[in-house]
Design an enzyme around this catalytic site. Sequence first.
Site, mmCIF file in Angstrom:
data_model
loop_
_atom_site.group_PDB
_atom_site.id
_atom_site.type_symbol
_atom_site.label_atom_id
_atom_site.label_comp_id
_atom_site.label_asym_id
_atom_site.label_seq_id
_atom_site.Cartn_x
_atom_site.Cartn_y
_atom_site.Cartn_z
ATOM 1 N N GLU A 32 -32.215 33.735 -37.945
ATOM 2 C CA GLU A 32 -31.469 32.863 -37.044
ATOM 3 C C GLU A 32 -32.099 31.494 -36.798
ATOM 4 O OE1 GLU A 32 -29.266 35.717 -33.895
ATOM 5 O OE2 GLU A 32 -31.420 36.016 -34.067
ATOM 6 N N ARG A 36 -28.725 34.332 -23.518
ATOM 7 C CA ARG A 36 -29.598 33.672 -24.494
ATOM 8 C C ARG A 36 -29.338 32.175 -24.539
ATOM 9 N NH1 ARG A 36 -33.085 34.825 -29.098
ATOM 10 N NH2 ARG A 36 -33.036 37.064 -28.716
#
Length: 766
Positions: free
Chosen positions: A721, A311
């Site tokens: 997030e 990621r």
Amino acid sequence: MSVAKPLPHDAARLHVTGQARYVDDIPAPGNAVHLAFGLSTVARGRIVSMDLDAVRAAPGVVAVMSADDFDDMPDCSPSTHDEPLLAMGEVFYLGQPVFLVIAESHLAARKAARLGVIAYEAAPAILTIDDAMAADSRFEDGPRIYEKGDAATAIAGATHQIDGQFEIGGQEHFYLEGQAAMAVPQEGGDLVVHSSTQHPSEIQHKVAHALHVPMNAVRVEVRRMGGGFGGKESQGNALAIACAIAALNTGRPARMRYDRDDDMMVTGKRHDFRISYRVGFDDDGRVAGIEFLQYARCGWAQDLSLPVADRAMLHADNAYDLPHARIESHRLKTHTQSATAFRGFGGPQGMVGIERVMDHIAHHLGRDPLQVRRANFYASAETVAVDAAQAGTTPYHMPVEDFILDDLCAKLEQSSNYAARRTEIAEWNAANPVLKRGLALSPVKFGISFTLTFLNQAGALVHVYNDGSIHMNHGGTEMGQGLFQKVAQVAAASFGVDVSAVKITATDTGKVPNTSATAASSGSDLNGMAVKAACDTIRDRIAEHLAERYQTLPAKVHFASGKVFVGDAEMTFAEAAQSAYQARVSLSATGFYKTPKVEWDRIAGRGRPFFYFAYGAAVTEVVIDTLTGENRILRADILHDAGASLNPALDIGQVEGAYVQGAGWLTTEELVWDDAGRLRTHAPSTYKIPACSDRPDVFNVALFDGENREDTIYKSKAVGEPPFMLGISAFLALSDAVAACGDAYPDLQAPATAEQVLNAVQKVQG
């Protein structure tokens, strides 16, 4: 409708009055035992001898277990089965559990655990990124590379080239409620586990595996956590397994919680990174080609390091269309705590790298950093809607079709008075030799979905009772973020009732199986849709029943304001439920949802790993003392994209908290290991999380007016997030303030503690 209302958190009153019940508050039968681990005192070595006689003889001790007591050592790993519950002849980090104490009280267990005498044959420990690279100590055989175009050729042919290197520290989760679990034996060898976990099904799986029983013999229940931030996605496995083993061996309930110091010594942190970059660009700052070299320090076990590092690569572009890009990632194995999931899950590390590059380009050209950022933005959603060929593609070859940052940043620039403040700050810095101010605007483009595709699914179970009350279960977990309230609002909207009619109940693997972790900002997206599917099924059954009863079409039945309207007739929702019940209509349903469109090949680095992107931007102003490096955040202006928010009050709270936590990661939160591998910042006395006094004095937070272009729950967007990365603007503002001290580009490293700021100032001053 219940959605889109700024309702308070469902447990807000319980939180502030102390009545909210967490795992360690759950009453246990009077014969419960308590557990503690004995921890290794070296970072790497072979266990030569282990004398646990004093531990066994300590007051209140019931039993002591080491590797010798297991025929088959239980595994705690969420990935590759490389985390034994207890060390098996060797230790791989300082703080690794070596033996387990079972005692009559928590204090007795903790005291006894300190009495073990273990002799080690120490071996050289690999502690740093440099150590790991020199030893070729890594997970996976070599680096992972994602590539688009020919970056090297593009850089060589560009008008300007720069390069740099950037150290990014890790971060302790510092959830208010530490790791905790309790296992209660049931008849027939079954077990109920209460765990402070973001992933109940993983706890169920790991406990069942440890006990050699099927998963249906283990039921895991989670009502709430006192914070998680990713630190309870996999790190709770060891406690739950230990409690299950103790309960099985003693026939008594077993509970365990870490002391704060032990919690910090044992559990994983955010991965610290080193990022090197080389970039070529034109006179406007438009990037022609870029190369990133990412080094992630992963610790002793694999845990979730591979998807975290993936990621970081996936967010190395952030908001910028990079025509030629090469991203190389090294996942390094060291003898430190196994780094794990943390809010953003690698995204922040990748994103701060490209933001550093944009600032460096702007400094090199003498341009406003916002101008450089705009020059590199992806094509807007409006442009792409007219001509799909205009869509830029990420370094992993996914078209970006929903880009809104041009509009969002323009609105934030205006509302924050960005241009005038830059002029004012330049004048201030010219007149003040000691105190320097800095200003920075940084954008966020964050991908929403699990990159492991099969995790993008959720289930729900909904009951409507014949008095009209509603009982709801889903697979998501509540860790303070307000997920349960949002999903209750979804359920209430489906039935047209007030949210007070919906009972919010604990997450329970006995009711909703095979749950994914509440992570990847997917809680509301996945579970909201699953609950809506279940509610809509029941609502449609009621509508069909009433349509038949009143001789009309189901489409003529309308649910609103706590009532059900059938043509000219109306009744309360409770009356409608009673009527359906008496007509033998099922008022219970399961719901299921799987995220569409996602597909991803992590080896090739190609596909669509994300359903959509969430966007945002922040402007931060800081001041530094050039004599000491001390600094403060003076003001933050934030505009964040939550789509059509399910609950604006909860979402704004998430944005505020995420910004402060993100700023803390890059400014005050410094993890320090000594040369022996001992974590020296293992308590609040030595590890500085941001407190209330560290928030900006002026803190303007708003939600962007818009809705998700994809078909998400009521067109909302994930908000857990993405706003964490807004804190990057605080770091960039500190760098901007340092830049006012001289001509060189500030070589500011993260976290930008007072010492780092002072060091950067002195370098710039020459």
